[in-house]
Enzyme design. Structure first.
Site, PDB file in Angstrom:
ATOM      1  N   LYS A 136      52.897 -10.589 -25.521  1.00 39.34           N
ATOM      2  CA  LYS A 136      51.661 -10.665 -24.753  1.00 39.34           C
ATOM      3  C   LYS A 136      51.284  -9.266 -24.291  1.00 39.34           C
ATOM      4  O   LYS A 136      52.159  -8.451 -23.967  1.00 39.34           O
ATOM      5  CB  LYS A 136      51.858 -11.572 -23.518  1.00 39.34           C
ATOM      6  CG  LYS A 136      50.695 -11.559 -22.522  1.00 39.34           C
ATOM      7  CD  LYS A 136      51.054 -12.307 -21.242  1.00 39.34           C
ATOM      8  CE  LYS A 136      49.954 -12.161 -20.198  1.00 39.34           C
ATOM      9  NZ  LYS A 136      50.289 -12.846 -18.935  1.00 39.34           N
ATOM     10  N   GLU A 144      46.060 -13.001  -6.281  1.00 42.86           N
ATOM     11  CA  GLU A 144      47.469 -12.945  -6.683  1.00 42.86           C
ATOM     12  C   GLU A 144      48.317 -12.145  -5.702  1.00 42.86           C
ATOM     13  O   GLU A 144      48.103 -10.948  -5.514  1.00 42.86           O
ATOM     14  CB  GLU A 144      47.591 -12.333  -8.083  1.00 42.86           C
ATOM     15  CG  GLU A 144      48.997 -12.412  -8.643  1.00 42.86           C
ATOM     16  CD  GLU A 144      49.027 -12.467 -10.157  1.00 42.86           C
ATOM     17  OE1 GLU A 144      50.128 -12.574 -10.716  1.00 42.86           O
ATOM     18  OE2 GLU A 144      47.958 -12.405 -10.777  1.00 42.86           O
TER      19      GLU A 144
END
Length: 432
Positions: A193, A238
């Site tokens: 990723k 976050e």
């Protein structure tokens, strides 16, 4: 405003005098901030704002976080603190923002304000911070200002400034090409990723537009960390890491879907996200990365049993909460150093992903996706990942950032559309 650079070579070691005392109320917080140099850390209307600057700690390069942590620990050890409130954000605090990459041209900084206004759990306070004079008698009691009149009056509400944004160094077509190349490398087995970002660039003319912009972010995205530090402003969903009296927590986000037009459509999109193999795989990589980095510092670390869907005004995220107990006395900045950059903003494996995104993005992220937050004199603090954000430079240039996690089945056009969704909070906060 004059300030002391705690990192300047040959500078005398500063000693701070800190006094925190309760007041009846500090609301509204954002309208009391400095319009040109706002210092803000809020969620759901609670948190701290700072005014003025006593000193700053600056650092660069690979050891920027540990260098700042060491300088902060030394500074805090010399401080004289009288904290009559004892809540997170009281006593000696510094607001901080760190560059994403080791080789970034952006300076990482901790800023100690002269005045902190805070509120939490229905209680309000004011903290005064000053440099000791060197005369113990003159220093004794310095900063004790029990008069509530020290609280600045809130500024009148102004219209949100209108900033017109245009693509930065990577236009949309080039971003799609970068995504396609990333997928090719993932399919070739180079990495699992990589997170690729793009920029939008605009110009801010109004002198005090930042205060109105931050207010808009706080009103529209109350469940995020709304922050402003050294020109970096945003609303991040976050939590990178939070440390409070030996307890540690974090919130990992990875996997995104747009909100639906109606209730039924919205619910369907959330359910689709929660069962999406692509998004679940991307999320699992981010959680594994965070656990791997935090676990060595904890005596216990628990994760949500399954990812949950986090609802924001403009999109859905897959989220996992981590909670635990520190096992080695780490400060919040020690943990920031351990976990940054997470797979949610870099990729997996970390080293390969960082090199790949640097090559394919083609620009310096600056403080985008870096740690932003605050730390107190005991090392406790709250740190988010600088997302849904923009950097406002002294010349009025506004650079907004948004990125997406690219995995083997990512579709370039879909990833471009996702960045547009993620740009929305900051673009709309600037009147777009």
């Amino acid at each position: 405003m004059n300030h002391t650079d705690a990192t300047a070579p040959g500078a005398a070691e500063p000693r701070l005098v800190v006094r925190t005392f309760p007041v009846d109320e500090t609301e509204p917080l954002i309208p009391r901030t400095d319009p040109r140099n706002p210092l803000v850390w809020l969620r759901r209307g609670e948190g701290i704002v700072g005014l003025g600057e006593v000193l700053r700690i600056e650092s660069n390069g690979r050891t920027r976080v540990e260098d700042a942590a060491a300088a902060w620990t030394e500074l805090a050890s010399r401080a004289e603190v009288d904290d009559r409130v004892g809540l997170p954000g009281t006593g000696l605090v510094a607001f901080g923002a760190f560059a994403f990459a080791d080789d970034s041209a952006a300076t990482s900084t901790l800023i100690v304000p002269e005045l902190v206004l805070g509120r939490r759990d229905g209680r309000a306070w004011v903290t005064r911070i000053g440099l000791a004079t060197g005369d113990p008698e003159a220093t004794a009691g310095a900063g004790v200002v029990p008069d509530e009149a020290v609280i600045p009056e809130p500024a009148p509400k102004r219209k949100v400034p209108r900033v017109t944004f245009a693509p930065g160094s990577v236009p949309p077509a080039a971003y799609e090409s970068a995504v396609a190349e990333a997928v090719r490398r993932i399919d070739a087995g180079d990495l699992e990723k990589v997170v690729l970002a793009r920029q939008l660039v605009g110009r801010l003319d109004e002198e005090d537009g930042l205060r109105a912009t931050i207010s808009r972010l706080a009103e529209d995205y109350p469940d995020t960390w709304v922050f402003a530090v050294d020109g970096l402003i945003g609303a991040s969903p976050e939590t990178l890491v939070r440390v409070d009296h030996g307890q540690v927590s974090a919130r990992v986000l990875a996997g995104t879907a747009s909100r639906g037009a109606g209730e039924a459509s919205d619910r369907e999109r959330a359910l689709t996200l929660a069962s999406s193999p692509k998004d679940l795989a991307e999320h699992a990589l981010a959680v594994a990365s965070a656990v791997k980095r935090l676990a060595p510092h904890t005596a216990r670390l628990d994760a949500s049993p399954e990812p949950f869907t986090l609802q924001l005004p403009n999109l859905w995220h897959l989220a996992t909460d981590l909670k635990g107990t520190l096992g080695d006395g780490s400060s919040s900045l020690d943990l920031v150093r351990a976990v940054h950059p997470t797979a949610a903003v870099a990729g997996t494996p970390r080293r390969v992903a960082i090199a790949t995104l640097a090559e394919l993005e083609g620009f310096d992220r600056g403080r985008y996706a870096g740690p932003v937050g605050w730390i107190d004199g005991d090392g406790d603090g709250e740190w988010a990942i600088a997302l849904r954000c923009a950097q406002v430079d002294g010349d009025g240039t506004v650079t907004a950032y948004a990125g997406c996690g690219i995995v083997h089945d990512s579709v370039p056009a879909d990833e471009l559309a996702e960045t547009d969704m993620k740009f929305r909070p900051i673009v709309e906060a600037f009147g777009g």
